[in-house]
Each structure stands twice: as C-alpha cells, then as structure tokens.
Design a protein around this motif. Structure first.
Motif, PDB file in Angstrom:
ATOM      1  N   PHE A  68       0.832  -1.208   0.000  1.00 39.14           N
ATOM      2  CA  PHE A  68       0.000   0.000   0.000  1.00 39.14           C
ATOM      3  C   PHE A  68       0.864   1.255   0.000  1.00 39.14           C
ATOM      4  O   PHE A  68       0.654   2.169  -0.797  1.00 39.14           O
ATOM      5  N   ILE A  69       1.833   1.318   0.886  1.00 34.89           N
ATOM      6  CA  ILE A  69       2.683   2.505   1.007  1.00 34.89           C
ATOM      7  C   ILE A  69       3.444   2.755  -0.290  1.00 34.89           C
ATOM      8  O   ILE A  69       3.462   3.878  -0.809  1.00 34.89           O
ATOM      9  N   ARG A  81       2.771   1.714  -3.302  1.00 35.09           N
ATOM     10  CA  ARG A  81       1.816   2.056  -4.372  1.00 35.09           C
ATOM     11  C   ARG A  81       1.399   3.523  -4.267  1.00 35.09           C
ATOM     12  O   ARG A  81       1.386   4.260  -5.258  1.00 35.09           O
ATOM     13  N   GLU A  82       1.078   3.974  -3.061  1.00 29.74           N
ATOM     14  CA  GLU A  82       0.644   5.358  -2.869  1.00 29.74           C
ATOM     15  C   GLU A  82       1.792   6.347  -3.104  1.00 29.74           C
ATOM     16  O   GLU A  82       1.601   7.396  -3.717  1.00 29.74           O
ATOM     17  N   LYS A 112       2.619   7.367  -6.649  1.00 28.42           N
ATOM     18  CA  LYS A 112       1.703   8.335  -7.267  1.00 28.42           C
ATOM     19  C   LYS A 112       2.093   9.779  -6.949  1.00 28.42           C
ATOM     20  O   LYS A 112       1.512  10.708  -7.509  1.00 28.42           O
ATOM     21  N   THR A 113       3.036   9.997  -6.047  1.00 34.21           N
ATOM     22  CA  THR A 113       3.347  11.341  -5.574  1.00 34.21           C
ATOM     23  C   THR A 113       4.417  12.002  -6.431  1.00 34.21           C
ATOM     24  O   THR A 113       5.237  11.326  -7.060  1.00 34.21           O
ATOM     25  N   GLY A 132      -3.125   5.741   5.569  1.00 34.93           N
ATOM     26  CA  GLY A 132      -2.229   6.887   5.488  1.00 34.93           C
ATOM     27  C   GLY A 132      -0.874   6.549   6.077  1.00 34.93           C
ATOM     28  O   GLY A 132      -0.684   5.479   6.674  1.00 34.93           O
ATOM     29  N   ASP A 146       6.967  12.217   3.426  1.00 36.14           N
ATOM     30  CA  ASP A 146       6.106  11.157   2.905  1.00 36.14           C
ATOM     31  C   ASP A 146       4.717  11.145   3.548  1.00 36.14           C
ATOM     32  O   ASP A 146       4.124  10.091   3.758  1.00 36.14           O
ATOM     33  N   PHE A 158       0.933  11.255   3.599  1.00 32.28           N
ATOM     34  CA  PHE A 158      -0.185  11.099   2.671  1.00 32.28           C
ATOM     35  C   PHE A 158      -1.362  10.385   3.338  1.00 32.28           C
ATOM     36  O   PHE A 158      -1.192   9.621   4.284  1.00 32.28           O
ATOM     37  N   CYS A 160      -4.792   8.233   1.779  1.00 33.60           N
ATOM     38  CA  CYS A 160      -5.318   7.720   0.518  1.00 33.60           C
ATOM     39  C   CYS A 160      -6.579   8.495   0.123  1.00 33.60           C
ATOM     40  O   CYS A 160      -7.284   9.055   0.972  1.00 33.60           O
ATOM     41  N   ASP A 161      -6.837   8.554  -1.167  1.00 32.85           N
ATOM     42  CA  ASP A 161      -7.931   9.370  -1.704  1.00 32.85           C
ATOM     43  C   ASP A 161      -9.273   9.100  -1.033  1.00 32.85           C
ATOM     44  O   ASP A 161     -10.041  10.029  -0.778  1.00 32.85           O
ATOM     45  N   LYS A 193      -9.571  11.208   2.290  1.00 33.85           N
ATOM     46  CA  LYS A 193      -9.224  12.623   2.360  1.00 33.85           C
ATOM     47  C   LYS A 193     -10.447  13.453   2.738  1.00 33.85           C
ATOM     48  O   LYS A 193     -11.582  13.005   2.639  1.00 33.85           O
TER      49      LYS A 193
END
Length: 147
Positions: A24-25, A27-28, A31-32, A64, A80, A82, A84-85, A88
């Motif tokens: 997960f981390i 992958r997210e 995207k940054t 997150g 780092d 974040f 996840c969408d 938010k």
C-alpha cells in the motif's frame, strides 16, 4: 525506539513497523510528485530507517502514512505524508501531523523541516514557515542522481 499508539474516532496512528502495509505505502508513494522517481527498494530503505507513523481505519486497514527522519534529540525532517484518496477531507491529515509533532518520543526536537509543493496551508497551522534564501543563507543542499 518505543512503539506508540494514538486513537481517535475509530482511527489509529501507530509507530509499530510490523503493522505497515508495504505494498500500500509503495503504491501510494509511487503516485506522488516527490517519490515517483525513487525505486521501491530505495523508498523502503528510507522508511525502514525513520520513525514511522501508520494511519489505520476502523477496519484496521492502512489508509495513510508519514515518517520523521530524526536523531530523536534535536532534528527531524517530516516526509512522505499522505492519506489515501478515499479518506481525504476528514481531517485525518491534520490529525496525523498533530500526532507526529506532539509525539513524546520527539519532545526535545527543536528543529523541524519539510518540503512541500502544495500543502503549505496545512503545515503553517502547526508553526512551519516558508524559508526564503534571505532567511537561510547557510542552508546548503547537494543532489545526486537517483540510483
């Protein structure tokens, strides 16, 4: 380093590295704008050598993340961060930063730094200020190509 846990409204922030969802981390972070060019191996090494903060939903799934690169005494670099969408706009990013800044393990840290292209408003709420060249005449940086 001791493991800490904070809870609010069914959500948890934990510094327990065994709870991190590596896939997960990575992958997210891919995207940054700040980590997209780093290899997954390099990203994970940087995470493994930091004080980590995983944010988990009521079902226990990670939603997150943030980390502090720190000496645990005088300096910390917040990075780092974040959420996840799907999670938010719930105040979870603010809570995550609040937890990190208030972490008793970092209570003696007086110098906090970070870099952001788009979240200045969030961080100014916690006392961060933009640094101009005039304010930091001694600040230096060296950049090497990513490997």
């Amino acid at each position: 380093m001791s493991i800490s846990l904070w809870k609010r409204d069914g959500f948890e922030v934990s510094t327990d590295p065994s709870r991190l969802d590596k896939a997960f981390i990575l992958r997210e972070l891919a995207k940054t704008y700040w980590a997209a060019e780093s290899s997954p191996e390099n990203l994970w090494l940087s995470i493994s050598n930091s004080r980590i903060y995983g944010l988990y939903g009521p079902d226990g799934a990670q939603i997150g993340f943030a980390r502090a690169v720190t000496d645990l005494a005088r300096f910390a670099w917040l990075g780092d961060v974040f959420i996840c969408d799907a999670h938010k706009r719930r105040g979870l990013g603010k809570w995550l930063v609040e937890v990190i800044i208030g972490d008793p393990a970092l209570a003696t840290v007086a110098r906090w730094m970070l870099a952001t292209d788009d979240a200045h408003e969030l961080y100014t709420r916690f006392g961060f200020e933009r640094v101009s060249a005039d304010d930091a005449p001694n600040l230096m940086v060296m950049r090497r190509p990513l490997s």
